[in-house]
Design a protein around this motif. Structure first.
Motif, short mmCIF file in Angstrom:
data_model
loop_
_atom_site.label_atom_id
_atom_site.label_comp_id
_atom_site.label_asym_id
_atom_site.label_seq_id
_atom_site.Cartn_x
_atom_site.Cartn_y
_atom_site.Cartn_z
N SER A 121 23.23 -18.73 8.43
CA SER A 121 21.80 -18.43 8.88
C SER A 121 21.63 -19.38 10.43
N SER A 122 21.29 -18.89 11.39
CA SER A 122 21.16 -19.56 12.65
C SER A 122 19.96 -19.37 13.30
N GLU A 123 19.31 -20.22 14.03
CA GLU A 123 17.88 -20.26 15.03
C GLU A 123 18.45 -19.91 16.18
N THR A 124 17.63 -19.12 16.93
CA THR A 124 17.77 -18.94 18.45
C THR A 124 16.68 -18.68 19.31
N ASN A 125 16.60 -18.56 20.32
CA ASN A 125 15.44 -18.23 21.42
C ASN A 125 15.63 -16.95 21.70
N PRO A 126 14.52 -16.18 22.39
CA PRO A 126 14.21 -14.81 22.56
C PRO A 126 15.44 -14.50 23.71
N ASN A 127 15.51 -15.50 24.80
CA ASN A 127 16.35 -15.30 25.82
C ASN A 127 17.77 -15.16 25.49
N ASP A 153 1.05 -12.94 26.03
CA ASP A 153 1.31 -13.42 27.21
C ASP A 153 0.60 -14.47 27.51
N GLY A 154 -0.72 -14.60 27.33
CA GLY A 154 -1.65 -15.81 27.63
C GLY A 154 -1.08 -16.99 26.78
N LEU A 155 -0.86 -16.91 25.54
CA LEU A 155 -0.43 -18.15 24.85
C LEU A 155 1.11 -18.38 25.19
N LEU A 156 2.10 -17.47 25.53
CA LEU A 156 3.23 -17.81 25.95
C LEU A 156 3.13 -18.48 27.35
N LYS A 157 2.33 -18.01 28.15
CA LYS A 157 2.07 -18.82 29.38
C LYS A 157 1.52 -20.21 29.12
N GLN A 158 0.64 -20.33 27.94
CA GLN A 158 0.09 -21.77 27.84
C GLN A 158 1.08 -22.87 27.15
N MET A 159 2.03 -22.37 26.41
CA MET A 159 3.09 -23.07 26.06
C MET A 159 4.40 -23.13 26.71
N ASP A 160 4.21 -22.61 28.21
CA ASP A 160 5.33 -22.65 29.23
C ASP A 160 6.41 -22.13 28.48
N ARG A 161 6.40 -20.73 28.05
CA ARG A 161 7.50 -19.92 27.56
C ARG A 161 7.59 -18.60 28.15
N LYS A 164 10.29 -18.68 30.86
CA LYS A 164 11.60 -18.87 30.46
C LYS A 164 11.96 -17.82 29.26
N TYR A 165 11.37 -17.35 28.50
CA TYR A 165 11.76 -16.45 27.72
C TYR A 165 11.39 -14.77 27.80
N GLY A 166 10.38 -14.62 28.78
CA GLY A 166 10.18 -13.27 28.79
C GLY A 166 8.69 -13.16 28.14
N GLY A 168 5.70 -10.78 26.05
CA GLY A 168 5.72 -10.48 24.63
C GLY A 168 6.37 -9.12 24.40
N GLU A 169 6.20 -8.15 25.46
CA GLU A 169 6.82 -6.91 25.51
C GLU A 169 8.22 -6.87 25.73
N GLU A 170 8.98 -7.77 26.58
CA GLU A 170 10.17 -7.97 26.63
C GLU A 170 10.86 -8.52 25.43
N ILE A 171 10.15 -9.49 24.70
CA ILE A 171 10.62 -10.23 23.56
C ILE A 171 10.68 -9.16 22.55
N LEU A 172 9.66 -8.18 22.42
CA LEU A 172 9.85 -7.23 21.56
C LEU A 172 10.77 -6.08 21.63
N ALA A 173 11.18 -5.76 22.87
CA ALA A 173 12.35 -5.07 23.03
C ALA A 173 13.60 -5.72 22.80
N TYR A 174 13.76 -7.11 23.05
CA TYR A 174 15.19 -7.58 22.56
C TYR A 174 15.01 -7.72 20.98
N ILE A 175 14.11 -7.87 20.24
CA ILE A 175 13.85 -7.96 18.78
C ILE A 175 14.64 -6.40 18.45
#
Length: 442
Positions: A121-127, A153-161, A164-166, A168-175
């Motif tokens: 098992s390994s952890e990773t980030n969306p990017n 996207d609002g929460l991702l921006k608040q978290m400063d992500r 860096k990571y794209g 919500g729509e982009e992350i969903l496409a990656y998954i």
């Protein structure tokens, strides 16, 4: 609710009492008990960006520092082999394990050569859900856990992500693209952000369902002491009063078949089932039973790497949180142990009780065989509390299982336990030299 407040206070009080590090001069962890199954945990502390809510040992990425670190990690792994350990399971956490993908692959390949590894098992980030990463992880990793946290996207921006990571729509496409490459792909989410509304949570749930991921984990936001200030500055003060309602929405949407704006129409079979109190497995994918809280399946485990926390026998061992001191220890031919916590028999019983029920079932007969007394005799106050609050769905001579209320109480218990563990991490972090401390806190 009153039971939640009482439990929060009790676990906070208990963890303060027994999670205190004492210095140790031991050079190696104890040798394995013959016939006992262990999992190997490996920690990679480097991140491209430090998230304000994370209390794990993590440092800003520097390729020169990280290259030396991975080399030391491989040496420490072989130290465990020299002590006689063998493992069927490897979990690599962080930080960001995929920060240097070729180095990570060397770690996995060495583990497979040295031990009887069947699952990784390994952890990773969306990017890092990109072809150049996925091609190398495919076949090496059976369960990939992606730190998404939110798809809003609002929460991702608040978290400063967001940048860096794209989005919500982009992350969903990656998954969606990565799903087919792994027997189990887990989407790590956090709920109860101060700015998160019920509508945002429901939208996140619908997107997770639509992603096709075989597993999702919804953690409550944990305001550990080390990140409390950065949390307030970035996402705001945590309000635990609404945590239960948010958890109920998650469970109802994923496993309850409700139609009040949720993704699953009423009257249909739920798409997910509980893997633990806060992990959900998709039924159709027959996801592997691996969950982030590996301590459910492996009560004892050696941990390698800077910031690794080992639990063996009646003791918990803490590795140095300094990457520099970590490398120095390995080069000197010994493990980087700096602290130790010894547990009483009662502490170990409580730990077993919590971890097994977090994993949804406690085997009473196994408990009695291991501790020489029944769970009722060993933990009378804990059993009385859980019975009085209606936490048990099954309570007979063989086992304990949980009601929906019981599952939420386990979420509360684990939330406070992990906050306690993070306080322990703060004790270890306090020993960092000025240069490394500045890297973390400025």
């Amino acid at each position: 609710m009153l039971s939640e407040r009482l439990l929060t206070h009790a676990v906070r009080h208990e963890t303060k009492g027994y999670l205190k590090i004492a210095p140790t001069d031991e050079a190696f962890v104890p040798t394995p008990v013959p016939g006992k199954a262990y999992m190997l945990y490996a920690h990679v502390p480097f991140c491209e960006k430090l998230c304000p809510y994370c209390s794990f040992n993590r440092f800003p990425f520097c390729s020169e520092r990280a290259t030396v670190y991975f080399k030391s990690l491989r040496k420490e792994m072989l130290m465990l082999k020299g002590l006689g350990y063998d493992f069927e399971s490897l979990y690599i956490g962080g930080g960001t394990p995929t920060i240097m993908i070729d180095e990570l692959c060397e770690i996995i390949d060495l583990a497979r050569d040295a031990f009887s590894i069947k699952e990784v098992s390994s952890e990773t980030n969306p990017n890092h859900l990109a072809p150049e990463y996925l091609e190398k992880l495919h076949g090496r990793v059976q369960r990939l856990s992606v730190g998404v946290q939110s798809l809003d996207d609002g929460l991702l921006k608040q978290m400063d992500r967001l940048e860096k990571y794209g989005s919500g729509e982009e992350i969903l496409a990656y998954i969606k693209e990565a799903n087919a490459l792994f027997p189990s792909l887990n989407v790590d989410m956090i709920f109860n952000f101060p700015a998160q509304t019920e509508a945002i949570l429901r939208s996140d749930l619908e997107k997770v369902v639509a992603s096709g991921a075989s597993q999702t984990t919804f953690y409550p936001l944990m305001a550990s002491p080390s990140v409390e200030r950065s949390l307030k500055k970035t996402v705001g003060r945590v309000d635990y009063a609404r945590e239960r309602r948010f958890y109920e929405i998650i469970c109802e949407t994923l496993t309850g078949g409700l139609a009040d704006g949720a993704a699953i129409p009423a009257g249909t079979e739920p798409l997910f089932q509980h893997g633990s109190a806060w992990t959900f497995n998709r039924r159709a994918r027959d996801a592997q039973g691996l969950i982030d809280e590996y301590v459910v399946d492996y009560e004892e485990y050696p941990a390698i790497g800077s910031g690794g926390i080992t639990y063996l026998g009646d003791s918990l061992y803490v590795n140095t949180f300094s990457p520099r001191e970590y490398t120095e220890a390995i080069e000197a031919g010994h493990m980087p142990l700096v602290g130790k916590v010894r547990f009483s028999a009662h502490d170990r019983m409580r730990y077993r009780f919590m971890m097994r029920l977090f994993g949804l079932r406690l085997d009473k007969r196994q408990f009695a065989a291991d501790f020489g007394c029944s769970v009722e005799r060993g933990l009378p106050f804990e059993m009385a509390f859980m019975r009085a609050t209606g936490a048990f769905a099954t309570d007979n001579d063989e086992e304990l299982t949980l009601t929906p209320k019981g599952r939420y109480l386990m979420v509360v218990m684990m939330r406070q336990f992990f906050i306690g563990v993070n306080t322990l991490r703060d004790q270890a972090r306090a020993a960092l030299g000025d240069e490394e401390y500045q890297l973390l806190f400025g």
